[in-house]
Design an enzyme around this catalytic site. Structure first.
Site, PDB file in Angstrom:
ATOM      1  N   HIS A  22       6.314  -8.243  -2.182  1.00 54.03           N
ATOM      2  CA  HIS A  22       6.893  -7.786  -0.913  1.00 54.03           C
ATOM      3  C   HIS A  22       5.838  -7.577   0.175  1.00 54.03           C
ATOM      4  O   HIS A  22       6.173  -7.423   1.344  1.00 54.03           O
ATOM      5  CB  HIS A  22       7.725  -6.504  -1.115  1.00 54.03           C
ATOM      6  CG  HIS A  22       6.921  -5.266  -1.366  1.00 54.03           C
ATOM      7  ND1 HIS A  22       6.679  -4.774  -2.623  1.00 54.03           N
ATOM      8  CD2 HIS A  22       6.305  -4.412  -0.508  1.00 54.03           C
ATOM      9  CE1 HIS A  22       5.969  -3.661  -2.540  1.00 54.03           C
ATOM     10  NE2 HIS A  22       5.721  -3.428  -1.259  1.00 54.03           N
ATOM     11  N   ASP A  65       7.976  -8.571  -8.580  1.00 54.34           N
ATOM     12  CA  ASP A  65       7.324  -8.067  -7.372  1.00 54.34           C
ATOM     13  C   ASP A  65       5.803  -8.222  -7.452  1.00 54.34           C
ATOM     14  O   ASP A  65       5.049  -7.307  -7.133  1.00 54.34           O
ATOM     15  CB  ASP A  65       7.693  -6.599  -7.108  1.00 54.34           C
ATOM     16  CG  ASP A  65       7.301  -6.157  -5.692  1.00 54.34           C
ATOM     17  OD1 ASP A  65       7.181  -7.034  -4.814  1.00 54.34           O
ATOM     18  OD2 ASP A  65       7.093  -4.934  -5.494  1.00 54.34           O
ATOM     19  N   SER A  70       0.830  -0.500  -1.460  1.00 51.06           N
ATOM     20  CA  SER A  70       1.450  -1.520  -2.311  1.00 51.06           C
ATOM     21  C   SER A  70       0.472  -2.640  -2.634  1.00 51.06           C
ATOM     22  O   SER A  70      -0.181  -3.196  -1.748  1.00 51.06           O
ATOM     23  CB  SER A  70       2.672  -2.112  -1.610  1.00 51.06           C
ATOM     24  OG  SER A  70       3.683  -1.133  -1.486  1.00 51.06           O
TER      25      SER A  70
END
Length: 505
Positions: free
Chosen positions: A237, A270, A349
């Site tokens: 993402h 992910d 992230s």
């Protein structure tokens, strides 16, 4: 010669003849004004501290008994006490100022006794006021107000002088003793390898910041070097917006930047791998997430809110948390996550979660958010002490596949689950959905003999309570791995074994 006398109210009284209040030569003494006797600041006369030679200590010089200590001489005596020397002829010593009560002044004999204690001679003897003296011209000019003002001025000067002296002494002391701060001794910046500072020092050169521009805007994320020839692991993402059109730049800890390209990415896990054209990069080693236990200390590194090379710490709060992060344009990811209370914020992230040996045990991927708040990395959410990381065992397997083929394989058991079911375990759908049969023909579940409507209670001995939990437990395994399921049909429970296959879609 006259002077103006003022009463306490401040009004003028009639002139007073000073001469009429002065004693004639040879009188017994200077008569104070009548009214209230010595009540304000009596003045002691000058006397000698040594008795006159030959003085009779028992009786006075006139044959009279010596007065008791503290008593005044008898009226009209006109002689000094036996212990007192001859008075000083000075007008200041022989003419003490008489302070009378205001406002009236009448003649009175100075030998009249004073109220007890008001004008007694000092204990143990001493010299009483002289009995005869010629008043000096200055005596009549000293008033109570004048003396009071002078006394106040003296007290004020002493007070100000003492205060100023104290300030000067304090400031001088400050200049000599506190003006220069001590110089700190040289210290060492080296830290033990197992400390947070030691771990951070080794890890930071391998952690990077990703600056991504895409059709929907720009943002930042984190990543870390997994191969020295330019391969970097991050979250899907983080880079998905630049997959079709856009750009990715990688910023290293030394501030240098290089463009990067996507090698492969997978929305279901992910995870994504990007590459820069540089060799000799420091690699961050991968640890085994299977050996992690709840309570282990951990360190998170990344670029939260674009603040590169940020280090936070915490512990492993829980294991096997079913988490489904992902961008708005991607299919949801299914992660059997490590939960941590180390601060993780948007921008973290893709960064590493390290154990106390400095090895990667997870890839920071998601944070919990209060219902109704914005999604991850939207700039509206922050850490509440509940962060999630993809286990390193899963990350290693997926990264290998992405670097080799550009995509990852997803193990499945070949069933469709009934998401409306609210009973114990999870139930296989009773009928087809979207044109797909509840159980894939020839798939692992079909081969194990499962039927539509069966309820799966456990996966590899772990209790299953919702569909996402079963999906992430399966995705955490590998294609070709054998697993066990506890299944209930009606009132009968049984355990079955099956081998996971790769998804065909």
């Amino acid at each position: 010669m006259t002077e103006q006398q003022r009463d306490p109210s401040g009004e003028q009284t009639e002139p007073v003849d000073v001469a009429r209040q002065s004693p004639t030569p040879g009188a017994a003494g200077f008569p104070p004004p009548t009214g209230e006797p010595y009540t304000h600041l009596p003045t002691a006369p000058h006397r000698s501290t040594q008795a006159a030679p030959g003085a009779d200590q028992a009786t006075g010089t006139a044959g009279m008994p010596a007065p008791a200590p503290g008593a005044m001489p008898p009226p009209g005596a006109g002689q000094p006490w036996a212990s007192a020397p001859a008075p000083d002829p000075s007008p200041w010593a022989t003419a003490p100022v008489a302070f009378s009560a205001w406002p009236h002044a009448h003649s009175a004999d100075v030998t009249a006794p004073l109220p007890q204690g008001a004008g007694d001679p000092p204990a143990g003897g001493g010299t009483p006021p002289p009995t005869s003296a010629a008043p000096g011209p200055r005596a009549s000019r000293w008033s109570a107000g004048t003396v009071a003002v002078l006394a106040a001025a003296v007290l004020l000067a002493a007070l100000l002088g003492g205060t100023a002296g104290a300030l000067i002494a304090t400031r001088s002391s400050g200049l000599t003793s506190g003006g220069v701060l001590p110089v700190p001794q040289p210290g060492s910046t080296s830290r033990p390898p197992g400390s947070i500072a030691g771990i951070a020092a080794r890890a930071l050169p391998s952690v990077v910041t990703l600056k991504v521009k895409g059709a929907d805007g720009q943002g930042t994320g984190s990543g870390f070097v997994i191969k020295s020839d330019g391969f970097i692991l991050t979250n899907n993402h983080v880079v998905s917006s630049a997959a079709a059109t856009g750009s990715i730049r990688v910023e290293f800890s030394d501030g240098s930047q290089l463009p990067a390209t996507i090698v492969g990415r997978d929305a279901s896990y992910d995870l994504a791998v990007v590459r820069v054209k540089r060799t000799g990069l420091p690699v961050l080693p991968l640890g085994s997430s299977a050996s992690v236990v709840v309570g282990d200390p951990v360190v998170a590194v990344g670029a939260p809110l674009g603040l590169e090379s940020t280090v936070t710490s915490g512990i492993v709060s829980a294991l096997n948390r079913p988490v489904t992060p992902g961008g708005a344009d991607d299919a949801p990811a299914f992660i059997n996550a490590i939960q941590t209370d180390a601060a993780i914020n948007p921008g973290n992230s893709g960064g590493p979660l390290l154990d106390m040996s400095g090895r990667v045990i997870g890839v920071n991927s998601a944070i919990a958010r209060i219902p109704g708040s914005s999604p991850l990395d939207s700039g509206q959410s922050g850490s509440i002490g509940v962060g999630f990381a993809i286990p390193s065992d899963q990350a290693r397997k997926t990264a290998d596949q992405l670097m080799t083929t550009g995509k990852a394989s997803h193990p499945v058991i070949g069933v469709i689950l009934d998401t409306a079911y609210e009973g114990e375990g999870v139930r296989i759908a009773a009928s087809s959905k979207g044109g797909r049969a509840p159980i894939t023909q020839g798939g692992p579940a079909d081969k194990a003999g499962l039927k539509p409507g069966d309820v799966i209670l456990k996966f590899n001995g772990r209790v299953i309570s919702d569909p996402d939990q079963l999906v992430v437990a399966i995705r955490a395994r590998s294609v070709g791995e054998t697993v066990t399921l506890t299944v209930r049909r009606g009132t009968t429970e049984r355990t079955v074994r099956m081998t996971l296959q790769a998804a065909t879609d």
